[in-house]
Structure formats: structure tokens, C-alpha cells
Design an enzyme around this catalytic site. Sequence first.
Site, mmCIF file in Angstrom:
data_model
loop_
_atom_site.group_PDB
_atom_site.id
_atom_site.type_symbol
_atom_site.label_atom_id
_atom_site.label_comp_id
_atom_site.label_asym_id
_atom_site.label_seq_id
_atom_site.Cartn_x
_atom_site.Cartn_y
_atom_site.Cartn_z
ATOM 1 N N LYS A 129 -79.155 37.036 23.038
ATOM 2 C CA LYS A 129 -78.421 37.124 21.634
ATOM 3 C C LYS A 129 -79.184 38.411 20.853
ATOM 4 C CE LYS A 129 -79.512 32.717 20.205
ATOM 5 N NZ LYS A 129 -80.330 32.504 21.586
ATOM 6 N N ARG A 134 -76.178 26.564 14.357
ATOM 7 C CA ARG A 134 -77.133 25.895 15.665
ATOM 8 C C ARG A 134 -76.564 24.547 15.828
ATOM 9 N NH1 ARG A 134 -80.956 29.536 16.678
ATOM 10 N NH2 ARG A 134 -82.702 28.898 17.508
ATOM 11 N N ARG A 194 -91.537 38.030 26.853
ATOM 12 C CA ARG A 194 -90.858 38.740 25.570
ATOM 13 C C ARG A 194 -92.013 39.136 25.032
ATOM 14 N NH1 ARG A 194 -86.545 35.827 22.100
ATOM 15 N NH2 ARG A 194 -88.023 34.267 22.127
ATOM 16 N N ARG A 204 -94.117 35.990 20.600
ATOM 17 C CA ARG A 204 -93.641 34.937 19.600
ATOM 18 C C ARG A 204 -94.234 33.730 19.787
ATOM 19 N NH1 ARG A 204 -87.096 34.797 19.017
ATOM 20 N NH2 ARG A 204 -87.775 32.652 19.111
ATOM 21 N N ARG A 221 -87.056 23.512 22.716
ATOM 22 C CA ARG A 221 -86.060 24.446 22.351
ATOM 23 C C ARG A 221 -84.982 24.534 23.515
ATOM 24 N NH1 ARG A 221 -89.034 29.810 22.240
ATOM 25 N NH2 ARG A 221 -87.106 30.830 22.080
HETATM 26 P P1 G5P Z 1 -84.533 32.157 17.155
HETATM 27 O O1 G5P Z 1 -85.368 33.140 16.950
HETATM 28 O O2 G5P Z 1 -83.077 32.219 16.942
HETATM 29 P P2 G5P Z 1 -83.787 31.320 19.925
HETATM 30 O O3 G5P Z 1 -84.495 30.310 20.724
HETATM 31 O O4 G5P Z 1 -82.539 30.713 19.888
HETATM 32 O O5 G5P Z 1 -84.637 31.942 18.635
HETATM 33 P P3 G5P Z 1 -84.415 33.617 21.268
HETATM 34 O O6 G5P Z 1 -85.497 32.877 21.855
HETATM 35 O O7 G5P Z 1 -84.712 34.423 19.961
HETATM 36 O O8 G5P Z 1 -83.293 32.496 20.856
HETATM 37 P P4 G5P Z 1 -82.244 35.482 22.389
HETATM 38 O O9 G5P Z 1 -82.342 35.876 21.054
HETATM 39 O O10 G5P Z 1 -81.121 34.714 22.985
HETATM 40 O O11 G5P Z 1 -83.433 34.216 22.462
HETATM 41 O O12 G5P Z 1 -83.105 36.299 23.428
HETATM 42 P P5 G5P Z 1 -83.643 37.701 23.579
HETATM 43 O O13 G5P Z 1 -84.692 37.904 22.499
HETATM 44 O O14 G5P Z 1 -82.463 38.703 23.215
HETATM 45 O O15 G5P Z 1 -84.010 38.033 24.818
HETATM 46 C C1 G5P Z 1 -85.274 37.102 25.364
HETATM 47 C C2 G5P Z 1 -85.915 38.150 26.428
HETATM 48 O O16 G5P Z 1 -85.036 38.299 27.552
HETATM 49 C C3 G5P Z 1 -86.393 39.558 26.019
HETATM 50 O O17 G5P Z 1 -87.470 39.685 26.429
HETATM 51 C C4 G5P Z 1 -85.408 40.360 26.586
HETATM 52 O O18 G5P Z 1 -86.051 41.670 26.746
HETATM 53 C C5 G5P Z 1 -85.176 39.591 27.891
HETATM 54 N N1 G5P Z 1 -83.534 40.062 28.173
HETATM 55 C C6 G5P Z 1 -82.441 39.783 27.241
HETATM 56 N N2 G5P Z 1 -81.574 40.272 27.795
HETATM 57 C C7 G5P Z 1 -81.783 40.417 29.264
HETATM 58 C C8 G5P Z 1 -80.983 40.877 30.349
HETATM 59 O O19 G5P Z 1 -79.729 41.261 30.232
HETATM 60 N N3 G5P Z 1 -81.529 41.155 31.292
HETATM 61 C C9 G5P Z 1 -83.000 40.902 31.668
HETATM 62 N N4 G5P Z 1 -83.519 40.826 32.742
HETATM 63 N N5 G5P Z 1 -83.733 40.628 30.478
HETATM 64 C C10 G5P Z 1 -83.033 40.389 29.142
HETATM 65 O O20 G5P Z 1 -85.049 30.652 16.593
HETATM 66 C C11 G5P Z 1 -86.369 30.409 16.482
HETATM 67 C C12 G5P Z 1 -86.472 29.247 15.861
HETATM 68 O O21 G5P Z 1 -85.971 29.256 14.594
HETATM 69 C C13 G5P Z 1 -85.415 28.178 14.190
HETATM 70 C C14 G5P Z 1 -85.611 27.006 15.007
HETATM 71 O O22 G5P Z 1 -86.797 26.314 14.963
HETATM 72 C C15 G5P Z 1 -85.614 27.881 16.352
HETATM 73 O O23 G5P Z 1 -86.426 27.233 17.408
HETATM 74 N N6 G5P Z 1 -83.999 28.369 13.692
HETATM 75 C C16 G5P Z 1 -83.120 27.369 13.242
HETATM 76 N N7 G5P Z 1 -83.260 26.285 12.826
HETATM 77 C C17 G5P Z 1 -82.178 25.572 12.382
HETATM 78 N N8 G5P Z 1 -80.908 26.327 12.323
HETATM 79 C C18 G5P Z 1 -80.921 27.573 12.594
HETATM 80 N N9 G5P Z 1 -79.477 28.059 12.511
HETATM 81 C C19 G5P Z 1 -81.887 28.354 13.254
HETATM 82 N N10 G5P Z 1 -82.245 29.228 13.608
HETATM 83 C C20 G5P Z 1 -83.360 29.503 13.967
HETATM 84 MG MG MG Z 2 -83.279 35.956 19.225
#
Ligand code: G5P
Ligand code: MG
Length: 216
Positions: free
Chosen positions: A13, A88, A127, A161, A172
Site C-alpha cells: 500500500k 481499518r 523492509r 520498523r 497484524r
Molecule cells: P501501517 O503503517 O498502516 P500495515 O501493517 O497496514 O501498517 P504496512 O506494513 O505499512 O501495512 P504496506 O504499506 O502495505 O504494509 O507495505 P509496503 O511498506 O509498501 O511494502 C512492504 C515491503 O514489501 C517493503 O519492503 C516493500 O519494499 C516491499 N514491496 C512492496 N511492494 C512490492 C512488490 O510489488 N514486490 C516486491 N518484491 N516487494 C514489494 O500500520 C501500522 C500500525 O499502525 C496502527 C496499527 O497499530 C497498525 O498495526 N494503525 C491503525 N490503527 C487503527 N486504525 C487505523 N486506521 C490504523 N492505521 C494504522
Molecule cells: Mg504502509
Amino acid sequence: MRIVLLGAPGSGKGTQAQRLTDIYNIPQISTGDLLRAAVAAGTELGKQAKIAMDAGGLVSDEIVLGMIRERLQQSDTANGFILDGFPRNLTQAASLDKLLAEVDQPLQAGLLIDVDFDVLLKRLTGRLSCKDCSTVYNRYFSPPAQEGVCDKCGGTNLYHRADDNEETIGNRLKVYEENTAPLINYYADQGLLKRVNGIGEMEDITKAIQAELATV
Ligand code: G5P
Ligand code: MG
């Protein structure tokens, strides 16, 4: 364009939101990034959020909705926004709909980035994120050109992170299944759901997203 990016932790995302920001010239609004900034600043809100984040649980709806309400009032959202990590759960989704209805700016798409669970673990444990500009890297798949230096802003604050350890990741993913995955049907019922395969080259995934969004 007013869109929500849906997908499990590690589905890409944040990565795709940053690319879409450049393409559509609208801001990425990541509740995760906003919460991590509050934790780093040591605010009262940050202290409360940290407990849930460290455990891999959800921060309270009240905190997150307050943050979103404030963020959506800023002028850079006039032409739209990309919501990343929000909503979420169903309560947050209904509150968002209400908020946007009040300003007659309804959501145009809920775009799901679909990735199998077994791929997510390696993505998350590898990551690296830039503390200065939030650009995301992966030490296995997409490292920065020079170790420890952000390609985008030149900063040297790349970090792993705190919630990217196996135990918290497990939580998660469970929270995603139970609370967030129901949003897929929620947006499908509204005729807003779009879906792309999130495994492949990042560039190809961006193109697939653009193709889906071309029809909104
Ligand atoms: P976050 O920060 O929202 P998450 O767990 O939803 O965290 P996260 O981990 O940030 O989501 P993402 O953004 O979907 O995942 O993924 P990303 O960072 O882009 O990519 C992950 C890895 O994969 C990276 O190393 C990237 O380089 C690689 N990658 C990406 N795309 C590709 C691809 O196409 N190919 C390959 N090979 N690699 C790839 O939330 C964190 C915490 O905050 C709170 C909660 O406690 C949550 O756990 N929170 C909330 N709580 C309540 N309500 C809400 N709305 C909340 N929002 C956050
Ligand atoms: Mg993210």
C-alpha cells in the site's frame, strides 16, 4: 481522485501510494505514518497509540478518526487523496463515508492489492523505511542504491520498523483478517471495489492500478 488502498500488511500500500502520489499529484494519507510521527514526537496521542502498535493491534477509532478529520481539512486534499491504512474496520469505513458525504466528496474507489500471506512475511521482515521522507525499501528485493542512504531524499536515517518482527507481524495479519478484510465486501456492495494482483514488478502493479483507476 479520492481512493482507499486496501490490502494486508506488506501488500505494498505504502509503496504504491507513493508512486500514485507522483502520477496523480494528490497526497498519500497514511494513518500508520501519522501515528509513527506522533510516537516519535512523544505526544500524549503517540504514547497511547504506541501500546497498540507495538502489539500489532488497532489504535482506537477515536484517535484515528480525529487525525483523519484534521488531515482531510488541509488544502492539499482539494483534488483528492490516497488513503493508505485507513479505514481499518467497518466503523472507520462508515465514519469516512459520513465525513465525505458532509462535503459532497464521496469516495470513488476501494482498491485492493492482493498478495498471498506467505509472501508478506519476507516483505515485512526485510523492509527498511526512510525516517525523513517515508520512502520504503526492502533489503532483499529493492535495497537503496547506496547502503544506508535514501535514494529519494539523500537522508541516512533508514530504519527497520519496530512492528516488523515475526510475533507482531502474526498479530497484524490476524487483525487484518478479522477487522479489515470485511471492508472488501463493504466496498464491493457499494460498487467501488477494484482489485489488482500485488505480486510482480512494482512498475507493472502501478500500471495495473492506473488501468483500474482509469474507469473511475
Ligand atoms: P501501517 O503503517 O498502516 P500495515 O501493517 O497496514 O501498517 P504496512 O506494513 O505499512 O501495512 P504496506 O504499506 O502495505 O504494509 O507495505 P509496503 O511498506 O509498501 O511494502 C512492504 C515491503 O514489501 C517493503 O519492503 C516493500 O519494499 C516491499 N514491496 C512492496 N511492494 C512490492 C512488490 O510489488 N514486490 C516486491 N518484491 N516487494 C514489494 O500500520 C501500522 C500500525 O499502525 C496502527 C496499527 O497499530 C497498525 O498495526 N494503525 C491503525 N490503527 C487503527 N486504525 C487505523 N486506521 C490504523 N492505521 C494504522
Ligand atoms: Mg504502509
